[in-house]
Every structure is written in structure tokens, then in C-alpha cells.
Design an enzyme around this catalytic site. Structure first.
Site, short mmCIF file in Angstrom:
data_model
loop_
_atom_site.label_atom_id
_atom_site.label_comp_id
_atom_site.label_asym_id
_atom_site.label_seq_id
_atom_site.Cartn_x
_atom_site.Cartn_y
_atom_site.Cartn_z
N TYR A 98 0.87 -1.35 -0.06
CA TYR A 98 -0.07 0.02 -0.19
C TYR A 98 0.84 1.32 -0.06
CZ TYR A 98 -4.24 -2.78 0.76
OH TYR A 98 -5.38 -3.72 0.55
N GLU A 140 -7.68 -7.58 5.69
CA GLU A 140 -6.78 -8.68 4.92
C GLU A 140 -6.12 -9.39 6.24
OE1 GLU A 140 -4.70 -5.97 2.44
OE2 GLU A 140 -6.63 -5.67 1.32
N GLN A 207 -8.13 -15.92 -10.84
CA GLN A 207 -8.96 -16.61 -9.72
C GLN A 207 -10.14 -17.38 -10.18
OE1 GLN A 207 -9.61 -12.76 -8.17
NE2 GLN A 207 -8.25 -12.89 -6.54
N PRO A 281 -19.47 -21.18 -8.68
CA PRO A 281 -19.82 -20.89 -7.28
C PRO A 281 -21.13 -21.35 -6.82
CG PRO A 281 -19.69 -18.89 -8.50
CD PRO A 281 -19.34 -19.95 -9.31
#
Length: 398
Positions: A98, A140, A207, A281
């Protein structure tokens, strides 16, 4: 959340920053990748970068976050933050990254806006950035702690134990940890990141949803081969690599499972609506409902180009038949057979039980359409959940 002084400054400058944010993010990425080419090679999706999708997603998230802070200074847009944090955690993003983003982003802001970036303006937008960044880092780090791993330590070697060609462009890969350890637990609806080494040496990541339920003895991902628009962009690098080069016995680098679109533990009626590869999913959720003997009504809806293009069509029907009170309906743009709907998914004659929890996955126009139809049938907005494959361009409009 945002200080009063910064709130006033951000409110006054939001139109100017919003109008320029596309230029800001384009310059930001140019600076970031010039200084850190390994990020484009091994972390960021090169296909999305070439198409401009990631740039628009970053611009949208910053603008949405700042707008929310100004309109609701005592609240955070937690839905948006959770979705981003889960994607970051599946990539192994850490706090230090970040700071790298901050440096190049604020250099880009200063260069694009020039003299308009007074010390007061810079301080206000710096506050916005760190409010968003620190909120994401906190989520996170909780995700990493929940997995009992150090921040960013999400990658493991997995071996391909099976491969099934579902359709001409969809292949299921069954995978297991290479070291023989148990597969990490996941929730129905979650995804993993998969990293492969391409011929040019880049280690690109994509992903993919886990298409099996948590209780299944195997883990599986179903990968759709991505074809670039004719003359307008390249084919999907990773999907084509998996289809063409990965066989049983090969190893893949796979992350721990993440994702915030998960089936709620509830006795409520459930509606699962998908289009194309968005069924993956939904199938994990459907298998879990069948495994646990869900007794309330379950409505399974899917839209696709044709029955031949519908991945895992047989699983869709077989899992539905295992439930005590479930129905499955499919819509096809081409070659719709007896009992199938023709064209786009239409809820006009689909019963939706009171109190239904709805889960959606597919292209954005599809999800917008289904969401509007569900709202018209009385489903509460809070009970409609969705997943976006790739950069989330829907953001808080959903």
C-alpha cells in the site's frame, strides 16, 4: 471517519478529481510498472491492464469510497471493502504494498491536477487514501490470521489429479495439495487464485471458483477458455495455458480459498442464478445444500448460449434432484430444447418464495437484470448477493 476539514475539501474537489481520475489512474499504473515491472509480470492481470478494466475498477473504487465518506462520514462502505480485501488476500497482498501504491498514486495526482493540488487538497486526499488502505489492511490481516498464516503467505503447490472437458471451452481440473496434506477448508462460493508460469517467464495469476462443496473429498476448478474480441484484444493468457498445457500430474501454485460471496447458514429459501461460467460458485453452494439436506425451497436458474455451452449441466440437474424441494430452469439463446426457456433469463413465471436469499454470478448486465426482477418480486435488496469475475466495475451500484 474523515475529519471535518478534509470532508469539506474532498466535497469541494471531488468533481474535479472524479473528472480526472481516469487520467490519474492511467498515469499511476505507468509509473508503478516502470518502477516495479515485476508487479505487472507476476501480480496484476495483464489482460485486464491491456483492456483498461483494472484501471476503471481502481478509479471506481477510489471515487466510490470518497463519495461515501463525504455522504456518510461516520460509516464505511464495508461491502465494497470486504470484496476488495478478499481478492487481495487471495493474492497475498501485504501492508508494504500500500505504501508503494500511495507513492505513485499521489505523484500521478499531482502531475495530472497540477497547481490545483494545494497542500490542503493533498492532505485531504491523503487522508482518504489511508482511511481506505488501513481499513483494507485490517480486514486482510484478519483474513490471514483466520487462516493461521503470516500476512501474504497464501501460496501452496497443488497437483492436478484429474481433468474433464466439460464443453468445447470449459475444462474441470481436480486438484490436491502436492505434499499430501488435507485441502484447506473453504466455504461454498469461495475461490482460489492460480498462478502459472507462461512461456515468456511471467507468473500470471487468475482467480477461479471452487466448484465443489466443502464436504467433497476433492477440490475442483472449472476454467473457461477466454477468447479475446475479434481484432480487439488477446485471448486469455492463463485460461489458454491451462487448457493447452496443464495435464494430470502437473503442479499448480494455488492460494488459500477466499471470497465474501458465500452461502449463508440459514433455513431460508434459496435462489441460485447464474450465466455462463458463473455457475461454478453456484454449484458449490448447490452441492452443499444437497449434502446438508436443505429443506426449504431451492430455485436453480441458469442462462447460457446453448445446452452444449452450459458447463456442468448434468451436475446442475443431478444436484437439484437430490434436494427435497428444488427446481431447475435453464434458458438458452440458441438450440433451447423442450422445457428450456428461449433467450434471456426471465422470472415472470418463476415462483419466488417469501424470505428468499438470492445469489447471483455472471456478466454484469445479466446480474443487473436478475436483480431488478428479484426486487420487483419482493426480494429484499439486502438478501440479493452477487459475485463478479475480474475487476468489480459494478461496485456500490449493485
Amino acid at each position: 471517519m474523515l475529519s471535518e476539514q478534509s470532508t469539506a475539501t474532498v466535497r469541494a474537489t471531488l468533481p474535479a478529481v472524479g473528472a480526472a481520475i481516469g487520467d490519474i489512474t492511467e498515469l499511476f499504473y505507468a509509473k508503478l510498472f516502470a518502477a516495479h515491472p515485476e508487479l505487472l509480470r507476476d501480480l496484476f492481470n495483464r489482460g485486464n491492464q491491456n483492456a483498461g478494466l483494472q484501471k476503471r475498477a481502481l478509479a471506481g473504487s477510489i471515487a466510490a469510497f470518497a463519495t461515501h465518506l463525504v455522504a456518510h462520514p461516520d460509516q464505511r462502505p464495508d461491502v465494497m471493502l470486504r470484496r476488495i480485501a478478499h481478492k487481495h488476500a487471495s493474492l497475498g497482498v501485504t501492508r508494504d504494498q500500500y505504501r508503494v501504491v500511495h507513492r505513485h498514486l499521489f505523484e500521478a495526482i499531482a502531475e495530472v491536477l497540477g497547481e490545483a493540488v494545494t497542500p490542503e487538497v493533498a492532505a485531504a486526499w491523503d487522508e482518504v487514501y489511508w482511511l481506505m488502505a488501513n481499513a483494507l489492511v485490517a480486514i486482510e490481516e484478519r483474513l490471514y490470521a483466520g487462516r493461521r498464516v503470516a500476512a501474504g503467505d497464501v501460496w501452496r503447490e497443488w497437483t492436478v489429479t484429474g481433468r474433464t472437458e466439460e464443453t468445447a471451452d470449459c475444462t474441470t481440473f481436480r486438484i490436491a495439495p502436492t505434499d499430501g496434506s488435507p485441502a484447506p477448508a473453504h466455504l461454498p462460493g469461495q475461490y482460489v487464485s492460480v498462478q502459472v508460469e507462461l512461456p515468456d517467464g511471467a507468473r500470471q495469476i487468475r482467480q477461479y471458483s471452487l466448484s465443489t462443496a466443502p464436504g467433497s473429498p476433492v477440490r475442483a476448478i472449472t476454467v473457461k477458455r477466454v477468447h479475446g474480441p475479434a481484432g480487439a484484444g488477446p485471448d486469455g493468457e492463463v485460461s489458454h495455458h491451462l487448457h493447452a498445457r496443464v495435464a494430470v500430474g502437473d503442479t499448480l501454485r494455488v492460494s488459500l480459498p477466499h471470497g465474501d460471496l458465500v452461502l449463508r447458514d440459514s433455513a431460508a429459501p434459496v435462489l441460485l442464478a447464474s450465466a455462463g461460467i458463473g455457475c461454478t460458485p453456484m454449484l458449490s453452494m448447490l452441492e452443499h445444500l444437497a449434502d446438508t439436506g436443505h429443506g426449504a425451497p431451492v430455485t436453480v436458474l441458469h442462462a447460457d448460449r446453448s445446452p452444449a455451452d452450459h458447463p456442468l449441466r448434468a451436475d446442475h440437474r443431478a444436484l437439484t434432484h437430490k434436494l427435497a424441494d428444488a427446481t431447475a430452469r435453464f434458458w438458452y439463446e440458441e438450440s433451447a430444447g423442450p422445457g428450456d426457456g428461449a433467450g434471456h433469463l426471465d422470472l415472470a413465471d418463476v415462483p419466488v418464495a417469501p424470505g428468499t436469499e438470492a445469489y447471483l454470478c455472471g456478466p454484469l448486465p445479466f446480474m443487473r437484470s436478475v436483480r431488478e426482477q428479484l426486487l420487483a418480486k419482493g426480494v429484499a435488496a439486502a438478501d440479493i448477493h452477487y459475485e463478479v469475475f475480474g475487476p468489480d466495475l459494478w461496485l456500490t451500484s449493485a
